[in-house]
Design a protein around this motif. Structure first.
Motif, PDB file in Angstrom:
ATOM      1  N   UNK A 143       0.837  -1.204   0.000  1.00  0.00           N
ATOM      2  CA  UNK A 143       0.000   0.000   0.000  1.00  0.00           C
ATOM      3  C   UNK A 143       0.870   1.253   0.000  1.00  0.00           C
ATOM      4  N   UNK A 144       1.906   1.262   0.830  1.00  0.00           N
ATOM      5  CA  UNK A 144       2.799   2.422   0.905  1.00  0.00           C
ATOM      6  C   UNK A 144       3.515   2.651  -0.424  1.00  0.00           C
ATOM      7  N   UNK A 145       4.010   1.574  -1.032  1.00  0.00           N
ATOM      8  CA  UNK A 145       4.734   1.703  -2.299  1.00  0.00           C
ATOM      9  C   UNK A 145       3.815   2.225  -3.402  1.00  0.00           C
ATOM     10  N   UNK A 146       2.593   1.720  -3.448  1.00  0.00           N
ATOM     11  CA  UNK A 146       1.652   2.177  -4.478  1.00  0.00           C
ATOM     12  C   UNK A 146       1.229   3.623  -4.220  1.00  0.00           C
ATOM     13  N   UNK A 147       1.047   3.983  -2.960  1.00  0.00           N
ATOM     14  CA  UNK A 147       0.710   5.370  -2.634  1.00  0.00           C
ATOM     15  C   UNK A 147       1.828   6.309  -3.078  1.00  0.00           C
ATOM     16  N   UNK A 148       3.068   5.893  -2.842  1.00  0.00           N
ATOM     17  CA  UNK A 148       4.210   6.706  -3.272  1.00  0.00           C
ATOM     18  C   UNK A 148       4.213   6.870  -4.780  1.00  0.00           C
ATOM     19  N   UNK A 149       3.909   5.789  -5.500  1.00  0.00           N
ATOM     20  CA  UNK A 149       3.865   5.873  -6.961  1.00  0.00           C
ATOM     21  C   UNK A 149       2.774   6.831  -7.431  1.00  0.00           C
ATOM     22  N   UNK A 150       1.586   6.718  -6.863  1.00  0.00           N
ATOM     23  CA  UNK A 150       0.470   7.552  -7.310  1.00  0.00           C
ATOM     24  C   UNK A 150       0.738   9.033  -7.040  1.00  0.00           C
ATOM     25  N   UNK A 151       1.326   9.351  -5.895  1.00  0.00           N
ATOM     26  CA  UNK A 151       1.655  10.739  -5.591  1.00  0.00           C
ATOM     27  C   UNK A 151       2.769  11.249  -6.493  1.00  0.00           C
ATOM     28  N   UNK A 152       3.757  10.398  -6.761  1.00  0.00           N
ATOM     29  CA  UNK A 152       4.842  10.811  -7.651  1.00  0.00           C
ATOM     30  C   UNK A 152       4.316  11.041  -9.064  1.00  0.00           C
ATOM     31  N   UNK A 153       3.413  10.182  -9.499  1.00  0.00           N
ATOM     32  CA  UNK A 153       2.813  10.340 -10.827  1.00  0.00           C
ATOM     33  C   UNK A 153       2.043  11.653 -10.908  1.00  0.00           C
ATOM     34  N   UNK A 154       1.262  11.963  -9.879  1.00  0.00           N
ATOM     35  CA  UNK A 154       0.519  13.218  -9.877  1.00  0.00           C
ATOM     36  C   UNK A 154       1.474  14.410  -9.937  1.00  0.00           C
ATOM     37  N   UNK A 155       2.550  14.349  -9.141  1.00  0.00           N
ATOM     38  CA  UNK A 155       3.517  15.439  -9.140  1.00  0.00           C
ATOM     39  C   UNK A 155       4.191  15.584 -10.494  1.00  0.00           C
ATOM     40  N   UNK A 156       4.574  14.452 -11.099  1.00  0.00           N
ATOM     41  CA  UNK A 156       5.249  14.492 -12.397  1.00  0.00           C
ATOM     42  C   UNK A 156       4.347  15.078 -13.475  1.00  0.00           C
ATOM     43  N   UNK A 157       3.085  14.671 -13.489  1.00  0.00           N
ATOM     44  CA  UNK A 157       2.151  15.172 -14.497  1.00  0.00           C
ATOM     45  C   UNK A 157       1.859  16.656 -14.293  1.00  0.00           C
ATOM     46  N   UNK A 158       1.689  17.057 -13.043  1.00  0.00           N
ATOM     47  CA  UNK A 158       1.420  18.465 -12.764  1.00  0.00           C
ATOM     48  C   UNK A 158       2.597  19.335 -13.190  1.00  0.00           C
ATOM     49  N   UNK A 159       3.803  18.866 -12.886  1.00  0.00           N
ATOM     50  CA  UNK A 159       4.995  19.627 -13.255  1.00  0.00           C
ATOM     51  C   UNK A 159       5.196  19.648 -14.763  1.00  0.00           C
ATOM     52  N   UNK A 160       4.874  18.546 -15.431  1.00  0.00           N
ATOM     53  CA  UNK A 160       5.099  18.448 -16.874  1.00  0.00           C
ATOM     54  C   UNK A 160       4.171  19.359 -17.668  1.00  0.00           C
ATOM     55  N   UNK A 161       2.983  19.638 -17.125  1.00  0.00           N
ATOM     56  CA  UNK A 161       2.026  20.520 -17.809  1.00  0.00           C
ATOM     57  C   UNK A 161       1.725  21.730 -16.934  1.00  0.00           C
ATOM     58  N   UNK A 162       2.757  22.248 -16.253  1.00  0.00           N
ATOM     59  CA  UNK A 162       2.577  23.288 -15.256  1.00  0.00           C
ATOM     60  C   UNK A 162       2.010  24.580 -15.817  1.00  0.00           C
ATOM     61  N   UNK A 163       2.108  24.791 -17.119  1.00  0.00           N
ATOM     62  CA  UNK A 163       1.564  26.017 -17.707  1.00  0.00           C
ATOM     63  C   UNK A 163       0.036  26.043 -17.648  1.00  0.00           C
ATOM     64  N   UNK A 164      -0.593  24.921 -17.331  1.00  0.00           N
ATOM     65  CA  UNK A 164      -2.057  24.866 -17.246  1.00  0.00           C
ATOM     66  C   UNK A 164      -2.570  25.178 -15.838  1.00  0.00           C
ATOM     67  N   UNK A 165      -1.655  25.410 -14.899  1.00  0.00           N
ATOM     68  CA  UNK A 165      -2.049  25.604 -13.512  1.00  0.00           C
ATOM     69  C   UNK A 165      -1.475  26.892 -12.947  1.00  0.00           C
ATOM     70  N   UNK A 166      -2.060  27.321 -11.844  1.00  0.00           N
ATOM     71  CA  UNK A 166      -1.513  28.433 -11.087  1.00  0.00           C
ATOM     72  C   UNK A 166      -0.141  28.035 -10.534  1.00  0.00           C
TER      73      UNK A 166
END
Length: 369
Positions: free
Chosen positions: A266-289
């Motif tokens: 559970x911890x490993x998968x949670x880490x993956x999901x949060x890292x994925x969210x961070x990576x996607x947000x950073x990769x398309x950061x021009x769409x966000x505040x």
């Protein structure tokens, strides 16, 4: 042409073996760096026009770089730290440098240069002043990863007016370098140490970007996701070793051990999901505040840290004293991950992110195509 992930995955066992062999002497993973360079790992974030893949930008590029860094971290966290620092330097030059500076950096990468980002000051903080048409440095940097092997160091330096700039410093072996004070317990293969830049002279074009660019948001916080991706590899590897070693010892059927395995997964998968969210947000950061990007990555940083600490405890309790014997690869991995997770200002990071999301909802970049 797709990145050769199968080849990278296939060499993880060799990267791990090198890390274990190097740990007692705190030796640098030279063979691992050479293998990753041959696979194209050190050039992936360069634009395609400069011989790279542009990984790390856009939806596809973000996921590609996440997978790459996770695999490197799975093989060796120390090597992952070196690769992440190299990629971070290239990213900062691409964000804030000129087209000519990025082109020169690309040429250096293809010629075998290894970049690093060194920002922690020592007792004598790194200072810069303009002199005789160039830049003169005085002071030192601590916790400089790869201090004996990095050939291009991106450093922060302060002026007399107390403003901060980034400088790209070629390292030719003439500077005074030494190991980290007392030696680190973990991540020994990363070759972390101290570098004295006193009396170093640089041309004017060594300056990357403008005043304050290093701390400029959202890039300052957003870039942290790449370190999370490396940590993710270590978390995943320890979780696998917990399962494998309990099975080998005939203890995996115990309800208490099954509970530990379940919590680690559970911890490993949670880490993956949060890292994925961070990576996607950073990769398309021009769409966000700007604050939204920084807060999302900061929350993810704390979530990954928490997941890593949970896995460390579960592994040590599950395997018992065998997790503390140097003959077991788990012992080194525990030290490496515990050291790697020690990022600066965790309390401040959490509170700043929580303050933003008290009044806003989390972004959903994973829904974008």
């Amino acid at each position: 042409m797709t990145f050769p992930f199968d080849a990278l995955s296939a060499c993880c066992a060799d990267l791990e073996a090198e890390a274990s062999a190097n740990d007692p002497q705190a030796a640098f993973p030279a063979e691992g760096i050479a293998r990753l360079r041959k696979l194209g790992v050190l050039s992936v974030t360069l634009p395609e026009t400069l011989g790279g893949r542009g990984s790390g930008t856009g939806h596809r590029g973000g996921m590609e770089l996440l997978q790459l860094l996770q695999l490197v971290g799975q093989g060796s966290l120390a090597l992952g730290r070196i690769v992440e620092g190299h990629i971070n330097a290239i990213r900062l030059i691409a964000c804030y440098g000129t087209a000519d500076q990025l082109a020169r950096a690309a040429m250096d990468v293809h010629d075998g240069a290894l970049f690093g980002v060194w920002v922690t000051d020592g007792a004598s903080p790194l200072r810069m002043e303009h002199s005789d048409g160039g830049i003169r440095l005085q002071g030192e940097k601590l916790f400089a990863s790869g201090v004996h092997h990095v050939t291009r160091a991106l450093v922060t330096a302060r002026t007399r007016a107390d403003t901060t700039y980034m400088l790209l410093v070629p390292l030719d072996g003439t500077r005074t370098v030494s190991p980290a004070f007392g030696g680190l317990a973990g991540m020994r293969g990363a070759g972390t140490g101290r570098c004295d830049f006193s009396a170093t002279r640089l041309p004017p074009d060594a300056m990357i970007g403008q005043e304050g660019d290093y701390l400029r948001q959202p890039e300052f916080s957003a870039g942290a996701w790449r370190g999370m991706a490396v940590a993710l590899g270590g978390i995943a590897r320890l979780t696998s070793l917990l399962r494998l070693q309990l099975v080998e010892r005939g203890r995996a059927e115990s309800p208490a051990q099954q509970a530990r395995i379940g919590r680690a997964l559970i911890a490993a998968e949670s880490a993956y999901l949060w890292t994925r969210k961070a990576a996607l947000t950073a990769a398309v950061q021009d769409r966000y505040d700007v604050d939204e990007v920084a807060a999302t990555v900061n929350l993810a940083r704390i979530a990954v840290e928490r997941a890593g600490l949970d896995v460390l405890e579960l592994v040590q309790r599950g395997l018992g004293l065998s997790a503390f014997t140097r003959a077991n690869v788990v012992e080194r991995l525990v030290r490496d991950l515990a050291t790697y997770l020690r990022q600066p200002a965790p309390d401040e990071t959490l509170c700043e992110a929580a303050a933003w999301f008290t009044h806003h909802d989390l972004p959903r970049p994973e829904d974008m195509s």
